[in-house]
Design a protein around this motif. Structure first.
Motif, PDB file in Angstrom:
ATOM      1  N   ASP A 137       0.865  -1.187   0.000  1.00 44.89           N
ATOM      2  CA  ASP A 137       0.000   0.000   0.000  1.00 44.89           C
ATOM      3  C   ASP A 137       0.897   1.232   0.000  1.00 44.89           C
ATOM      4  N   ILE A 138       0.702   2.112  -0.957  1.00 42.93           N
ATOM      5  CA  ILE A 138       1.584   3.274  -1.090  1.00 42.93           C
ATOM      6  C   ILE A 138       1.237   4.360  -0.069  1.00 42.93           C
ATOM      7  N   HIS A 139      -0.030   4.692   0.035  1.00 40.73           N
ATOM      8  CA  HIS A 139      -0.460   5.729   0.980  1.00 40.73           C
ATOM      9  C   HIS A 139      -1.196   5.062   2.140  1.00 40.73           C
ATOM     10  N   LYS A 140      -0.643   5.185   3.325  1.00 41.15           N
ATOM     11  CA  LYS A 140      -1.207   4.529   4.513  1.00 41.15           C
ATOM     12  C   LYS A 140      -2.208   5.445   5.210  1.00 41.15           C
ATOM     13  N   GLU A 141      -3.075   4.824   6.016  1.00 45.14           N
ATOM     14  CA  GLU A 141      -3.983   5.605   6.840  1.00 45.14           C
ATOM     15  C   GLU A 141      -3.189   6.404   7.869  1.00 45.14           C
ATOM     16  N   GLU A 142      -3.721   7.554   8.247  1.00 45.56           N
ATOM     17  CA  GLU A 142      -2.990   8.435   9.174  1.00 45.56           C
ATOM     18  C   GLU A 142      -2.778   7.794  10.541  1.00 45.56           C
ATOM     19  N   ASP A 143      -3.702   6.930  10.975  1.00 46.84           N
ATOM     20  CA  ASP A 143      -3.606   6.357  12.318  1.00 46.84           C
ATOM     21  C   ASP A 143      -3.004   4.949  12.312  1.00 46.84           C
ATOM     22  N   ILE A 144      -2.288   4.596  11.256  1.00 47.50           N
ATOM     23  CA  ILE A 144      -1.729   3.249  11.167  1.00 47.50           C
ATOM     24  C   ILE A 144      -0.639   3.054  12.215  1.00 47.50           C
ATOM     25  N   LYS A 145      -0.552   1.841  12.764  1.00 49.33           N
ATOM     26  CA  LYS A 145       0.480   1.536  13.755  1.00 49.33           C
ATOM     27  C   LYS A 145       1.857   1.614  13.107  1.00 49.33           C
ATOM     28  N   GLU A 146       2.819   2.112  13.855  1.00 46.51           N
ATOM     29  CA  GLU A 146       4.172   2.273  13.313  1.00 46.51           C
ATOM     30  C   GLU A 146       4.790   0.922  12.942  1.00 46.51           C
ATOM     31  N   SER A 147       4.391  -0.137  13.660  1.00 44.65           N
ATOM     32  CA  SER A 147       4.976  -1.459  13.412  1.00 44.65           C
ATOM     33  C   SER A 147       4.624  -2.010  12.030  1.00 44.65           C
ATOM     34  N   ILE A 148       3.527  -1.525  11.456  1.00 48.06           N
ATOM     35  CA  ILE A 148       3.144  -1.994  10.118  1.00 48.06           C
ATOM     36  C   ILE A 148       3.109  -0.849   9.106  1.00 48.06           C
ATOM     37  N   ASN A 149       3.725   0.260   9.482  1.00 46.23           N
ATOM     38  CA  ASN A 149       3.785   1.416   8.578  1.00 46.23           C
ATOM     39  C   ASN A 149       4.996   1.279   7.655  1.00 46.23           C
ATOM     40  N   TYR A 150       4.898   0.331   6.739  1.00 45.90           N
ATOM     41  CA  TYR A 150       6.029   0.019   5.872  1.00 45.90           C
ATOM     42  C   TYR A 150       6.293   1.171   4.897  1.00 45.90           C
ATOM     43  N   LYS A 151       7.561   1.398   4.600  1.00 40.82           N
ATOM     44  CA  LYS A 151       7.980   2.499   3.721  1.00 40.82           C
ATOM     45  C   LYS A 151       8.077   1.993   2.276  1.00 40.82           C
ATOM     46  N   ASP A 152       6.949   1.558   1.761  1.00 44.29           N
ATOM     47  CA  ASP A 152       6.894   1.078   0.384  1.00 44.29           C
ATOM     48  C   ASP A 152       6.569   2.257  -0.535  1.00 44.29           C
ATOM     49  N   ARG A 153       7.310   2.408  -1.614  1.00 48.34           N
ATOM     50  CA  ARG A 153       7.013   3.517  -2.522  1.00 48.34           C
ATOM     51  C   ARG A 153       7.722   3.340  -3.860  1.00 48.34           C
ATOM     52  N   LEU A 154       7.141   3.961  -4.867  1.00 45.67           N
ATOM     53  CA  LEU A 154       7.797   4.055  -6.167  1.00 45.67           C
ATOM     54  C   LEU A 154       8.812   5.183  -6.084  1.00 45.67           C
ATOM     55  N   LEU A 155      10.080   4.872  -6.268  1.00 45.16           N
ATOM     56  CA  LEU A 155      11.103   5.914  -6.244  1.00 45.16           C
ATOM     57  C   LEU A 155      11.048   6.727  -7.530  1.00 45.16           C
ATOM     58  N   ASP A 156      10.778   6.054  -8.631  1.00 47.07           N
ATOM     59  CA  ASP A 156      10.576   6.688  -9.929  1.00 47.07           C
ATOM     60  C   ASP A 156       9.928   5.631 -10.816  1.00 47.07           C
ATOM     61  N   CYS A 157       9.904   5.856 -12.114  1.00 43.79           N
ATOM     62  CA  CYS A 157       9.230   4.915 -13.012  1.00 43.79           C
ATOM     63  C   CYS A 157       9.993   3.605 -13.190  1.00 43.79           C
ATOM     64  N   LYS A 158      11.235   3.542 -12.686  1.00 46.20           N
ATOM     65  CA  LYS A 158      12.065   2.365 -12.909  1.00 46.20           C
ATOM     66  C   LYS A 158      12.438   1.630 -11.637  1.00 46.20           C
TER      67      LYS A 158
END
Length: 959
Positions: A852-873
């Motif tokens: 999940d790219i955009h997490k809920e604001e109240d998500i627990k830090e333990s499952i607030n993974y830093k998943d993201r598209l850095l760019d198109c590649k």
């Protein structure tokens, strides 16, 4: 300040820095055209930010200039001055474009008159700011293709005002400016006269070597012919092709007839005027001198021809002259007329070996199911966005214009046409419409416009008021006789006639073909995306006198303004959120040279509505259903197949998801006793829910098998492979056996087996129907709805996935998937429902990474993974927080390439939208390039497929 004054301080600076490297050049950038990021956007950005600007371009035509009109108008209002230098080189610059530029008081326009000895080919754009110049030099002229779709290279350089480079560019520019002449009325008239004379000369000198033209199928035609051949090879003898007007369906049929090579062929049409064009097309392609062509009409009866072109009425009157098996191949043009008695009589008489139907509008079939006539074999469906992408129709320039303040539609129901008309009949609005028509213009010598109104009263009013203002107009509606309507159409098309605008209500929504229309006016609120697309389509046919269609949509403050976004947005990944992104980015994903632009107020109005609208509430679903029912001539759309007919129709799966089956939704909305009685049958309801739960299909295997079993007692692997291969090219036995096991519920958990009726048993070699299922399908009142779900699923699958074999796992890049789909599509042989709840799932050497790219604001830090598209590649992913680098999973990920493990990446923007769990988008496989950390491990993956910029924008943009 003129350009000489600008150069004076730079001249002094130049003397002191000659020979010094341009060390101050910064922010160099290569600008190319691709979706959402193109030269037009860069040009508009430079103009909007500058204090003054200078352009030198070889060519300016109106198709490109129109896209800049609003920007130039804003600059004029803000007092920003500009100089534009163009040329007559190759006579490509259009007088209309020069004339339009002249109307802006802030623009100076000069022209370089090219000669045989000296041409002019510059493309330079200079934007002056307080401390610097932004300079773009490259290949793009001011044409719609150069600005939006051509392969163009332009280099942007930001240079300090005292740099050598900036001085040299401006010095060269002023030199050109001084040696060129201003454009005035006399020049434009002389230039225009010369171009007309040249056009006459060219026409007179044209030499055409007839009979030797090499005609090759376009993309749509090639796909259709391949798909038709695949269906024939699978034993089918009927096929339907759905393609937008102007995409070349007649040529496509000729290509397939050539491939089939029948002894005799019959081409049936609804209107006589189509016949000779169809015959001419076939003659161009069929080079066999022994094959004759002929026509059957009221006046021509060439019955002995090998390839006979006939009107349906004439053929109906002469059936006795032909043997029922006379024609091996029959082409049915305008196949949406199959419900009429004349068509039924002819089709019931003949027994061809193959029947091909072609239509642009499958919805126009008078209540009959056109798909059923062709055994639900849709060889190809090419709707608006595909047609634009393949350049099968001309591009359109859409301008969404906020209506005048005095028009208040906020409390008016869109079906209340009399009240709508009363509020729209305002003289001030007529003036406003005429003003915008003149501002945006049109492509071609003569304005040829269709104005869609709220009612006949509104159309008559608009025609009367336009005539008072000197714009020759008429009103045509369904109440006028065919001869009156035809006369009006001919007058509009004729360059010699004065008629410029036809105002109408509904008669031009479909079926009427006026290829030369160059302007469409949307003068009433958009009540249906279906109608909007039909009306837009009236002007999209290719014609020699136009290169694009202008569309002016006057957007009011009614409650359903957001329907415009639904109509214009061709593909949407996240439904509501994708619509918001599309509106915010001016529909940058639209293919080719097509341009969509809404003014700021209209844009804000739609975004505000989208923010507050919950598309999944029963209130909204009822309204959407009711609007579609009205489109369906007020008939209850009992079948999901009813929705397949209409481009722009609501997605019936929204209704399915609300009540677990489409029939359940209809029963709840309509309170229909017949439907409610059906839903009381427990076994029937269980089958409905099971099949509905599989929609939308991500592979056609299971539905293809079930459809076959409706009419057969058993099925072995060979027969199963044959059925699946009707939809997919060459599926292996492993996947076929897995599909047979899936059909028999082999991988259901205990809750699923309780919820669904068992319909099939798979012995390991044969699939057999259960007695309960046999009993159910023997009753037509149940069977029709089971068949409906199967047909809907398979046709929708073909539309979205085609016939491509995507390998194993069976994933298509950038399609939507649920977690459980990964189990099915990778042939997982355990309980499929176990694929849920985690960010990492595995099936042997296939690893599925869900994020999940955009997490809920109240998500627990333990499952607030830093998943993201850095760019198109590149994609950053964090493993589940229990994963260490030394664990089995951790090592398999870190060493996945040497261990032969595939990492499949799935992402979604939000977990939920309006309370509905969202699917994931498949980005393809990734390869690890770096990693760090423990519990979780942070990994950077290089994507094997670069993410399209439109999808990247949609995922990362927050509106």
């Amino acid at each position: 300040m003129n350009i000489d004054q600008v150069l004076q301080p730079m001249n002094r600076a130049y003397d002191s820095i000659q020979g010094v490297d341009d060390k101050y050049l910064v922010n160099n950038k290569l600008i190319v055209n691709h979706k959402q990021k193109n030269f037009l956007e860069e040009l508009k950005k430079g103009l909007s930010e500058c204090e003054r600007f200078y352009m030198s371009v070889a060519f300016i035509n109106f198709s490109g200039l129109q896209l800049l009109l609003d920007t130039f108008k804003e600059l004029e209002e803000n007092g920003v001055q500009g100089k534009i230098l163009t040329s007559t080189y190759l006579n490509f610059t259009e007088p209309k474009a020069l004339e339009r530029i002249q109307e802006f008081t802030n623009l100076d326009l000069k022209i370089f008159v090219a000669t045989k000895e000296l041409g002019f080919h510059t493309k330079a754009y200079i934007f002056e700011n307080k401390d610097e110049y932004k300079i773009i030099i490259g290949s793009s002229n001011i044409t719609q293709r150069a600005l939006k779709s051509n392969i163009e290279w332009n280099v942007r350089i930001i240079s300090k005002k005292d740099d050598v480079f900036a001085k040299e560019v401006l010095e060269e520019y002023i030199g050109l400016w001084k040696r060129t002449q201003y454009v005035d009325k006399e020049f434009i008239e002389a230039y225009e006269k010369m171009l007309k004379e040249l056009k006459k000369i060219d026409k007179n000198n044209q030499v055409i070597l007839e009979g030797y033209e090499i005609i090759r199928p376009n993309e749509m035609q090639q796909k259709a012919v391949e798909s038709i051949e695949r269906l024939r090879n699978s034993g089918e003898n009927k096929a339907l092709v759905i393609a937008a007007t102007g995409t070349g369906k007649t040529y496509m049929s000729a290509f397939d007839v050539m491939q089939y090579n029948p002894q005799k062929m019959l081409f049936l049409v609804h209107r006589e005027e189509i016949l000779k064009e169809a015959q001419k097309t076939f003659k161009k392609l069929v080079k066999n001198k022994y094959v004759t062509t002929g026509i059957l009409t009221g006046s021509q009866k060439e019955l002995e021809a090998h390839y006979l072109f006939a009107t349906i009425q004439s053929m109906r009157n002469r059936l006795g002259d032909f043997d029922p098996e006379e024609f091996e191949y029959i082409v049915l043009d305008e196949a949406h007329h199959v419900a009429s008695e004349s068509y039924k009589q002819v089709l019931n008489y003949f027994k061809p070996k193959f029947l091909l139907g072609m239509t642009a509008t499958p919805e126009r079939c008078d209540g009959a199911d056109i798909f059923e006539v062709f055994d639900y074999n849709v060889a190809l469906e090419v709707r608006l966005h595909e047609a634009l992408s393949s350049e099968l129709v001309i591009p359109f320039h859409y301008f969404g214009i906020t209506d005048i303040e005095g028009i208040d539609l906020s409390e008016v129901k869109l079906e209340n046409t009399s009240e709508l008309s009363r509020r729209l009949k305002v003289n001030e609005r007529v003036d406003f419409i005429a003003q915008k028509m003149n501002f945006y213009g049109y492509d071609g010598e003569k304005r040829k416009a269709i104005g869609f109104c709220a009612s006949r009263d509104h159309a008559e009013y608009m025609a009367m008021e336009f005539n008072r203002r000197g714009i020759h107009s008429i009103c045509l509606t369904g109440d006028h006789t065919p001869s009156v309507r035809q006369k009006g159409i001919e007058q509009l098309q004729s360059d010699e006639e004065e008629l410029e605008v036809i105002f109408t209500v509904d008669i031009f929504n479909e079926g009427i073909d006026i290829p030369s229309i160059n302007l469409v006016l949307m003068l009433r609120p958009t009540a249906s995306p279906v109608v909007f697309i039909q009306q837009l389509g009236r002007g999209l046919r290719k014609h020699e006198d136009k290169s694009f269609l202008t569309v002016l949509d006057f957007i009011g403050n009614h409650q359903k303004t957001f329907l415009i976004a639904l109509a214009l947005n061709g593909s949407r990944y996240y439904d509501k959120d994708s619509l918001k992104v599309a509106v915010a980015t001016q529909f940058g994903d639209i293919p080719g040279c097509t341009h969509i632009q809404m003014d700021r107020i209209a844009q804000k109005t739609i975004l505000d509505q989208l923010n507050t609208e919950n598309f999944n509430t029963m209130k909204y679903l009822k309204e959407e259903y009711a609007a579609f029912k009205e489109m369906n001539s007020g008939r209850i759309p009992y079948l999901m197949m009813d929705y397949i007919r209409y481009e722009g129709a609501p997605d019936p799966l929204k209704f399915v998801n609300k009540e677990k089956s489409y029939l359940g939704f209809i029963g709840k909305i309509e309170k229909d006793e017949k439907i409610l009685d059906l839903l009381n049958e427990e076994d029937f309801l269980k089958v409905l829910k099971e099949l509905s739960n599989k929609l939308p299909l991500k592979r056609p295997h299971e539905f293809a098998l079930i459809k076959y079993m409706l009419n057969h007692e058993m099925m072995n692997i060979k027969q199963a492979s044959h059925e699946v291969n009707k939809y997919i090219n060459h599926i292996g036995d492993t996947s076929i056996e897995h599909a047979l096991s899936c059909v028999s519920q082999a991988y259901y958990d205990s809750q699923e087996t309780r919820s669904y009726m068992k319909c099939f048993e798979y012995t390991g070699s044969e699939l057999i129907k259960t007695q309960a299922f046999i009993h159910l399908i023997q009753q037509p009142r149940y069977r029709v709805y089971i068949e409906d779900i199967l047909n809907y699923g398979l046709i929708r699958y073909e539309k979205e996935f085609g016939d491509t074999h995507y390998g194993l796992p069976f994933f298509k890049c950038y399609e939507q998937y649920k977690m459980i789909d990964a189990a099915i599509l990778s042939n997982y042989t355990k309980i499929h429902s176990s694929f849920r709840g985690q960010g990492l799932l595995t099936n042997e050497n296939e690893y599925f990474l869900f994020a999940d790219i955009h997490k809920e604001e109240d998500i627990k830090e333990s499952i607030n993974y830093k998943d993201r598209l850095l760019d198109c590649k590149r994609f950053q992913y964090q493993t589940p927080n229990s994963t260490s680098q030394t664990s089995k999973v951790g090592l398999n990920i870190i060493k996945h390439q040497e261990r032969g493990i595939n990492l499949h990446i799935f992402i979604r923007k939000y977990k939920e939208i309006d309370g509905v769990v969202q699917p994931f988008i498949y980005l393809g496989k990734g390869n690890l390039v770096e990693y760090e950390g423990e519990k979780p491990i942070t990994i950077i993956l290089a994507l094997e497929h670069e993410v399209p910029i439109s999808l990247y924008t949609e995922i990362t943009e927050q509106v």
